[in-house]
Design an enzyme around this catalytic site. Sequence first.
Site, mmCIF file in Angstrom:
data_model
loop_
_atom_site.group_PDB
_atom_site.id
_atom_site.type_symbol
_atom_site.label_atom_id
_atom_site.label_comp_id
_atom_site.label_asym_id
_atom_site.label_seq_id
_atom_site.Cartn_x
_atom_site.Cartn_y
_atom_site.Cartn_z
ATOM 1 N N ASP A 71 0.962 -1.355 0.070
ATOM 2 C CA ASP A 71 -0.099 -0.072 -0.040
ATOM 3 C C ASP A 71 0.851 1.159 0.066
ATOM 4 O OD1 ASP A 71 -3.085 0.756 0.081
ATOM 5 O OD2 ASP A 71 -2.137 2.027 1.746
ATOM 6 N N SER A 72 0.570 2.129 -0.889
ATOM 7 C CA SER A 72 1.579 3.422 -1.042
ATOM 8 C C SER A 72 1.162 4.488 -1.570
ATOM 9 C CB SER A 72 2.628 2.713 -2.222
ATOM 10 O OG SER A 72 2.028 2.241 -2.982
ATOM 11 N N PHE A 154 4.869 5.373 -13.293
ATOM 12 C CA PHE A 154 3.424 5.572 -13.382
ATOM 13 C C PHE A 154 3.106 6.627 -12.201
ATOM 14 C CE2 PHE A 154 2.368 3.323 -9.546
ATOM 15 C CZ PHE A 154 3.601 2.484 -9.186
ATOM 16 N N ASP A 157 4.619 9.646 -10.492
ATOM 17 C CA ASP A 157 6.137 10.016 -10.772
ATOM 18 C C ASP A 157 6.283 10.943 -11.597
ATOM 19 O OD1 ASP A 157 7.280 7.678 -9.624
ATOM 20 O OD2 ASP A 157 6.614 6.420 -11.196
ATOM 21 N N LYS A 177 15.166 4.344 -10.386
ATOM 22 C CA LYS A 177 14.137 4.368 -9.426
ATOM 23 C C LYS A 177 13.907 3.402 -8.400
ATOM 24 C CE LYS A 177 9.104 4.726 -9.001
ATOM 25 N NZ LYS A 177 7.710 4.369 -9.592
HETATM 26 P P1 ITT Z 1 -3.500 -2.250 -5.291
HETATM 27 O O1 ITT Z 1 -4.317 -1.835 -3.989
HETATM 28 O O2 ITT Z 1 -4.203 -3.519 -5.996
HETATM 29 O O3 ITT Z 1 -2.094 -2.736 -5.061
HETATM 30 P P2 ITT Z 1 -3.453 0.303 -6.074
HETATM 31 O O4 ITT Z 1 -3.027 1.404 -7.420
HETATM 32 O O5 ITT Z 1 -4.783 0.806 -5.672
HETATM 33 O O6 ITT Z 1 -3.167 -1.135 -6.506
HETATM 34 P P3 ITT Z 1 -2.668 1.863 -3.818
HETATM 35 O O7 ITT Z 1 -3.902 1.715 -3.170
HETATM 36 O O8 ITT Z 1 -1.606 1.323 -2.851
HETATM 37 O O9 ITT Z 1 -2.464 0.800 -4.990
HETATM 38 O O10 ITT Z 1 -2.726 3.225 -4.335
HETATM 39 C C1 ITT Z 1 -1.127 3.696 -4.475
HETATM 40 C C2 ITT Z 1 -1.275 4.947 -5.523
HETATM 41 O O11 ITT Z 1 -0.283 5.615 -5.190
HETATM 42 C C3 ITT Z 1 -0.920 4.492 -6.923
HETATM 43 O O12 ITT Z 1 -2.102 4.056 -7.890
HETATM 44 C C4 ITT Z 1 -0.336 5.801 -7.412
HETATM 45 O O13 ITT Z 1 -1.259 6.480 -7.675
HETATM 46 C C5 ITT Z 1 0.337 6.010 -6.193
HETATM 47 N N1 ITT Z 1 1.744 5.596 -6.440
HETATM 48 C C6 ITT Z 1 2.457 4.480 -5.356
HETATM 49 N N2 ITT Z 1 3.545 4.238 -5.573
HETATM 50 C C7 ITT Z 1 3.970 5.068 -6.830
HETATM 51 C C8 ITT Z 1 5.109 5.080 -7.623
HETATM 52 O O14 ITT Z 1 6.221 4.461 -7.338
HETATM 53 N N3 ITT Z 1 4.971 5.986 -8.328
HETATM 54 C C9 ITT Z 1 3.979 6.943 -8.592
HETATM 55 N N4 ITT Z 1 2.985 6.802 -7.822
HETATM 56 C C10 ITT Z 1 2.738 5.963 -7.163
#
Ligand code: ITT
Length: 199
Positions: A71-72, A154, A157, A177
């Site tokens: 989760d990010s 993505f 970024d 990265k």
């Molecule tokens: P899952 O829950 O299925 O893993 P998700 O896209 O919904 O997929 P999150 O709820 O963790 O994932 O949301 C993370 C969002 O944060 C992600 O969709 C990106 O918009 C942003 N994000 C996370 N890591 C990133 C990265 O390395 N570069 C750019 N944006 C990022």
Amino acid sequence: MSRRIIFATGNKNKMVEIREILNDPSWEILSMKEAGIDIDIVEDGNSFEENALIKAKAVAAVCDDIVLADDSGLEIDYLGGEPGIYSSRYAGEDTSYDIKNQLLLSRMEGVSHEKRTARFVCAVAAVVPGHEPVVVRGTIEGYIGDKPAGENGFGYDPIFYVEDKHCSTAQLSPEEKNSRSHRGNALRLMREKLRGMGI
Ligand code: ITT
């Protein structure tokens, strides 16, 4: 024989980075889709860590494998940490990242460089049969640029810049990265934890 690990994500871009970072012949990493798991997960936690655990536990409940989840998101200090845990839902789930990024840039218009600090955060959770669940966090510090730049990566970024290179993480090569990113740092920590469990 390699150990099967299921990564509880539906985000293909994350999956690409995860495979590059955890590139290890002793682990066979499958996406949920590759494992034939199709479940809806409600991410209603109050932190990256809680949401990562929710995802990992939800998938672990329907299989016998080791399950990891990520989760990010992006935290912008000037916006009180927004979009934070709501990063993927910011300005609406179906809004493109061009629009999300433009909206954040417009909210940061005229804000001085010193006040544009931000970070990407990644919590990675693991549910390993016979062990207590584990969660780790990785971050990368940076700032919000004046305009989007770069074609790699993505999500956010193109607007997230690293101080030492004065370029966005979408302008870094995938290797660069991953070597410094929130996801790279969290997954390398998790790899150590799993090794400690004999995996
Ligand atoms: P899952 O829950 O299925 O893993 P998700 O896209 O919904 O997929 P999150 O709820 O963790 O994932 O949301 C993370 C969002 O944060 C992600 O969709 C990106 O918009 C942003 N994000 C996370 N890591 C990133 C990265 O390395 N570069 C750019 N944006 C990022």
